[in-house]
Design a protein around this motif. Structure first.
Motif, PDB file in Angstrom:
ATOM      1  N   LEU A 237     -33.749  -0.222  -6.660  1.00  0.00           N
ATOM      2  CA  LEU A 237     -33.018   0.685  -5.772  1.00  0.00           C
ATOM      3  C   LEU A 237     -33.917   1.281  -4.688  1.00  0.00           C
ATOM      4  CD1 LEU A 237     -30.662   2.436  -8.341  1.00  0.00           C
ATOM      5  CD2 LEU A 237     -30.050   0.724  -6.623  1.00  0.00           C
ATOM      6  N   ALA A 238     -35.160   1.616  -5.044  1.00  0.00           N
ATOM      7  CA  ALA A 238     -36.097   2.120  -4.032  1.00  0.00           C
ATOM      8  C   ALA A 238     -36.340   1.045  -2.980  1.00  0.00           C
ATOM      9  CB  ALA A 238     -37.414   2.542  -4.686  1.00  0.00           C
ATOM     10  N   ASP A 239     -36.480  -0.190  -3.413  1.00  0.00           N
ATOM     11  CA  ASP A 239     -36.683  -1.301  -2.482  1.00  0.00           C
ATOM     12  C   ASP A 239     -35.446  -1.510  -1.619  1.00  0.00           C
ATOM     13  OD1 ASP A 239     -38.074  -3.387  -1.284  1.00  0.00           O
ATOM     14  OD2 ASP A 239     -37.723  -4.793  -2.926  1.00  0.00           O
ATOM     15  N   ALA A 240     -34.269  -1.403  -2.219  1.00  0.00           N
ATOM     16  CA  ALA A 240     -33.023  -1.562  -1.456  1.00  0.00           C
ATOM     17  C   ALA A 240     -32.886  -0.465  -0.400  1.00  0.00           C
ATOM     18  CB  ALA A 240     -31.820  -1.547  -2.395  1.00  0.00           C
ATOM     19  N   ARG A 241     -33.243   0.775  -0.747  1.00  0.00           N
ATOM     20  CA  ARG A 241     -33.190   1.864   0.241  1.00  0.00           C
ATOM     21  C   ARG A 241     -34.183   1.613   1.372  1.00  0.00           C
ATOM     22  NH1 ARG A 241     -32.507   4.727  -4.574  1.00  0.00           N
ATOM     23  NH2 ARG A 241     -34.727   5.217  -4.680  1.00  0.00           N
ATOM     24  N   HIS A 242     -35.353   1.130   1.021  1.00  0.00           N
ATOM     25  CA  HIS A 242     -36.353   0.801   2.048  1.00  0.00           C
ATOM     26  C   HIS A 242     -35.831  -0.288   2.976  1.00  0.00           C
ATOM     27  CE1 HIS A 242     -39.775  -0.784   4.122  1.00  0.00           C
ATOM     28  NE2 HIS A 242     -39.859  -1.845   3.341  1.00  0.00           N
ATOM     29  N   VAL A 243     -35.300  -1.355   2.417  1.00  0.00           N
ATOM     30  CA  VAL A 243     -34.818  -2.480   3.229  1.00  0.00           C
ATOM     31  C   VAL A 243     -33.618  -2.058   4.077  1.00  0.00           C
ATOM     32  CG1 VAL A 243     -33.811  -4.811   3.141  1.00  0.00           C
ATOM     33  CG2 VAL A 243     -35.810  -4.246   1.735  1.00  0.00           C
ATOM     34  N   LEU A 244     -32.774  -1.188   3.572  1.00  0.00           N
ATOM     35  CA  LEU A 244     -31.662  -0.688   4.373  1.00  0.00           C
ATOM     36  C   LEU A 244     -32.185   0.074   5.603  1.00  0.00           C
ATOM     37  CD1 LEU A 244     -28.641  -0.171   4.849  1.00  0.00           C
ATOM     38  CD2 LEU A 244     -28.866   1.854   3.376  1.00  0.00           C
ATOM     39  N   GLY A 245     -33.114   0.989   5.392  1.00  0.00           N
ATOM     40  CA  GLY A 245     -33.691   1.731   6.511  1.00  0.00           C
ATOM     41  C   GLY A 245     -34.424   0.825   7.482  1.00  0.00           C
ATOM     42  N   LEU A 246     -35.129  -0.148   6.953  1.00  0.00           N
ATOM     43  CA  LEU A 246     -35.860  -1.112   7.768  1.00  0.00           C
ATOM     44  C   LEU A 246     -34.904  -1.941   8.621  1.00  0.00           C
ATOM     45  CD1 LEU A 246     -38.687  -2.567   8.210  1.00  0.00           C
ATOM     46  CD2 LEU A 246     -37.928  -4.114   6.413  1.00  0.00           C
ATOM     47  N   THR A 247     -33.837  -2.429   8.010  1.00  0.00           N
ATOM     48  CA  THR A 247     -32.859  -3.257   8.719  1.00  0.00           C
ATOM     49  C   THR A 247     -32.138  -2.441   9.792  1.00  0.00           C
ATOM     50  OG1 THR A 247     -32.613  -4.652   6.758  1.00  0.00           O
ATOM     51  CG2 THR A 247     -30.874  -4.791   8.419  1.00  0.00           C
ATOM     52  N   LEU A 248     -31.773  -1.215   9.480  1.00  0.00           N
ATOM     53  CA  LEU A 248     -31.139  -0.358  10.483  1.00  0.00           C
ATOM     54  C   LEU A 248     -32.079  -0.090  11.659  1.00  0.00           C
ATOM     55  CD1 LEU A 248     -29.233   2.189   8.209  1.00  0.00           C
ATOM     56  CD2 LEU A 248     -28.243   0.383   9.648  1.00  0.00           C
ATOM     57  N   THR A 249     -33.355   0.103  11.358  1.00  0.00           N
ATOM     58  CA  THR A 249     -34.345   0.309  12.421  1.00  0.00           C
ATOM     59  C   THR A 249     -34.413  -0.912  13.330  1.00  0.00           C
ATOM     60  OG1 THR A 249     -35.637   1.772  10.983  1.00  0.00           O
ATOM     61  CG2 THR A 249     -36.783   0.814  12.895  1.00  0.00           C
ATOM     62  N   LYS A 250     -34.443  -2.084  12.741  1.00  0.00           N
ATOM     63  CA  LYS A 250     -34.489  -3.325  13.528  1.00  0.00           C
ATOM     64  C   LYS A 250     -33.230  -3.471  14.377  1.00  0.00           C
ATOM     65  CE  LYS A 250     -37.413  -5.708  10.226  1.00  0.00           C
ATOM     66  NZ  LYS A 250     -37.465  -6.712   9.162  1.00  0.00           N
ATOM     67  N   MET A 251     -32.081  -3.143  13.801  1.00  0.00           N
ATOM     68  CA  MET A 251     -30.825  -3.229  14.560  1.00  0.00           C
ATOM     69  C   MET A 251     -30.815  -2.257  15.732  1.00  0.00           C
ATOM     70  SD  MET A 251     -27.967  -3.511  11.580  1.00  0.00           S
ATOM     71  CE  MET A 251     -27.803  -4.968  10.563  1.00  0.00           C
ATOM     72  N   ILE A 252     -31.256  -1.029  15.465  1.00  0.00           N
ATOM     73  CA  ILE A 252     -31.282  -0.005  16.518  1.00  0.00           C
ATOM     74  C   ILE A 252     -32.190  -0.435  17.672  1.00  0.00           C
ATOM     75  CG2 ILE A 252     -32.092   2.341  17.036  1.00  0.00           C
ATOM     76  CD1 ILE A 252     -31.009   3.082  14.166  1.00  0.00           C
ATOM     77  N   LEU A 253     -33.293  -1.065  17.366  1.00  0.00           N
ATOM     78  CA  LEU A 253     -34.205  -1.516  18.420  1.00  0.00           C
ATOM     79  C   LEU A 253     -33.725  -2.791  19.096  1.00  0.00           C
ATOM     80  CD1 LEU A 253     -37.696  -0.722  16.887  1.00  0.00           C
ATOM     81  CD2 LEU A 253     -36.448   0.530  18.635  1.00  0.00           C
ATOM     82  N   LEU A 254     -33.024  -3.640  18.365  1.00  0.00           N
ATOM     83  CA  LEU A 254     -32.550  -4.896  18.955  1.00  0.00           C
ATOM     84  C   LEU A 254     -31.355  -4.683  19.890  1.00  0.00           C
ATOM     85  CD1 LEU A 254     -32.772  -7.953  19.234  1.00  0.00           C
ATOM     86  CD2 LEU A 254     -31.341  -8.167  17.178  1.00  0.00           C
ATOM     87  N   LEU A 255     -30.470  -3.755  19.552  1.00  0.00           N
ATOM     88  CA  LEU A 255     -29.254  -3.560  20.361  1.00  0.00           C
ATOM     89  C   LEU A 255     -29.531  -3.313  21.850  1.00  0.00           C
ATOM     90  CD1 LEU A 255     -26.872  -1.641  17.965  1.00  0.00           C
ATOM     91  CD2 LEU A 255     -26.558  -3.930  18.908  1.00  0.00           C
ATOM     92  N   PRO A 256     -30.401  -2.388  22.216  1.00  0.00           N
ATOM     93  CA  PRO A 256     -30.634  -2.213  23.658  1.00  0.00           C
ATOM     94  C   PRO A 256     -31.285  -3.438  24.297  1.00  0.00           C
ATOM     95  CG  PRO A 256     -32.032  -0.736  22.384  1.00  0.00           C
ATOM     96  CD  PRO A 256     -31.099  -1.377  21.428  1.00  0.00           C
ATOM     97  N   VAL A 257     -32.105  -4.146  23.552  1.00  0.00           N
ATOM     98  CA  VAL A 257     -32.721  -5.361  24.088  1.00  0.00           C
ATOM     99  C   VAL A 257     -31.632  -6.387  24.410  1.00  0.00           C
ATOM    100  CG1 VAL A 257     -34.238  -7.322  23.511  1.00  0.00           C
ATOM    101  CG2 VAL A 257     -34.940  -4.980  22.941  1.00  0.00           C
ATOM    102  N   VAL A 258     -30.704  -6.567  23.490  1.00  0.00           N
ATOM    103  CA  VAL A 258     -29.612  -7.521  23.701  1.00  0.00           C
ATOM    104  C   VAL A 258     -28.759  -7.106  24.902  1.00  0.00           C
ATOM    105  CG1 VAL A 258     -27.440  -8.383  22.709  1.00  0.00           C
ATOM    106  CG2 VAL A 258     -29.529  -8.361  21.325  1.00  0.00           C
ATOM    107  N   PHE A 259     -28.392  -5.840  24.972  1.00  0.00           N
ATOM    108  CA  PHE A 259     -27.504  -5.395  26.048  1.00  0.00           C
ATOM    109  C   PHE A 259     -28.207  -5.301  27.401  1.00  0.00           C
ATOM    110  CE2 PHE A 259     -25.011  -3.765  22.378  1.00  0.00           C
ATOM    111  CZ  PHE A 259     -23.902  -4.568  22.592  1.00  0.00           C
ATOM    112  N   LEU A 260     -29.387  -4.723  27.427  1.00  0.00           N
ATOM    113  CA  LEU A 260     -30.085  -4.549  28.708  1.00  0.00           C
ATOM    114  C   LEU A 260     -30.569  -5.867  29.307  1.00  0.00           C
ATOM    115  CD1 LEU A 260     -32.092  -1.301  27.937  1.00  0.00           C
ATOM    116  CD2 LEU A 260     -30.092  -1.537  29.434  1.00  0.00           C
ATOM    117  N   LEU A 261     -30.917  -6.818  28.444  1.00  0.00           N
ATOM    118  CA  LEU A 261     -31.366  -8.123  28.932  1.00  0.00           C
ATOM    119  C   LEU A 261     -30.237  -9.137  28.987  1.00  0.00           C
ATOM    120  CD1 LEU A 261     -34.819  -8.411  27.109  1.00  0.00           C
ATOM    121  CD2 LEU A 261     -34.333  -7.586  29.425  1.00  0.00           C
TER     122      LEU A 261
END
Length: 156
Positions: free
Chosen positions: A42-66
């Protein structure tokens, strides 16, 4: 255009990985994710959830702006591959096993008391380090799967 999309996606995922693995991950997640049983899972799952959300948050503006052409299926599959492989490696015993079967156990233990030269170099001198062999193998494992995830996102 596909090569440029891949490059932009990979850079965003790489930066997101670094931020998510080091700034977003809590100390509790880092300490517990390798523990046996549900506590570790569960600790690993919480980490991966936060990690994946971070990647999504950073990827979204890259996808839209470019104005990158990516599909919903590519995003889902790319993030899924990245998340599953990250979770697997961060259970720690799994990556230690991979290091063992690939002949990397000594490197895996580098920087820890388990290493034959700890805490000295092979010449007997002080061996300062900012990390361990386990950390280096962990990060390089994640980088390979970031590449695969970026390829999926850019091509599917």
């Amino acid at each position: 255009m596909m090569a440029a999309t891949f490059a932009a996606v990979f850079v965003a995922l790489y930066v997101g990985h670094s931020v998510g693995d080091h700034w977003v991950q809590s100390s509790c997640q880092a300490a517990d994710k390798g523990k046996p049983g549900w506590t570790g899972r569960l600790a690993d799952a919480r980490h991966v959830l936060g990690l994946t959300l971070t990647k999504m948050i950073l990827l979204l503006p890259v996808v839209f702006l470019l104005d990158l052409r990516v599909s919903a299926l590519g995003l889902v599959l790319g993030f899924a591959v990245d998340a599953v492989t990250h979770w697997w490696a961060d259970r720690r015993s799994t990556l230690a096993w991979l290091a063992k079967v690939t002949g990397k156990s000594e490197f895996y233990s580098l920087g820890t008391p388990a290493h034959p030269a700890a805490p000295a170099t092979a010449e007997g001198g002080y061996a300062p380090t900012l990390g361990t062999g386990a950390y280096a193998l962990d990060q390089s494992f994640h980088h390979v799967w970031l590449l695969v995830g970026a390829l999926i996102i850019a091509t599917v």
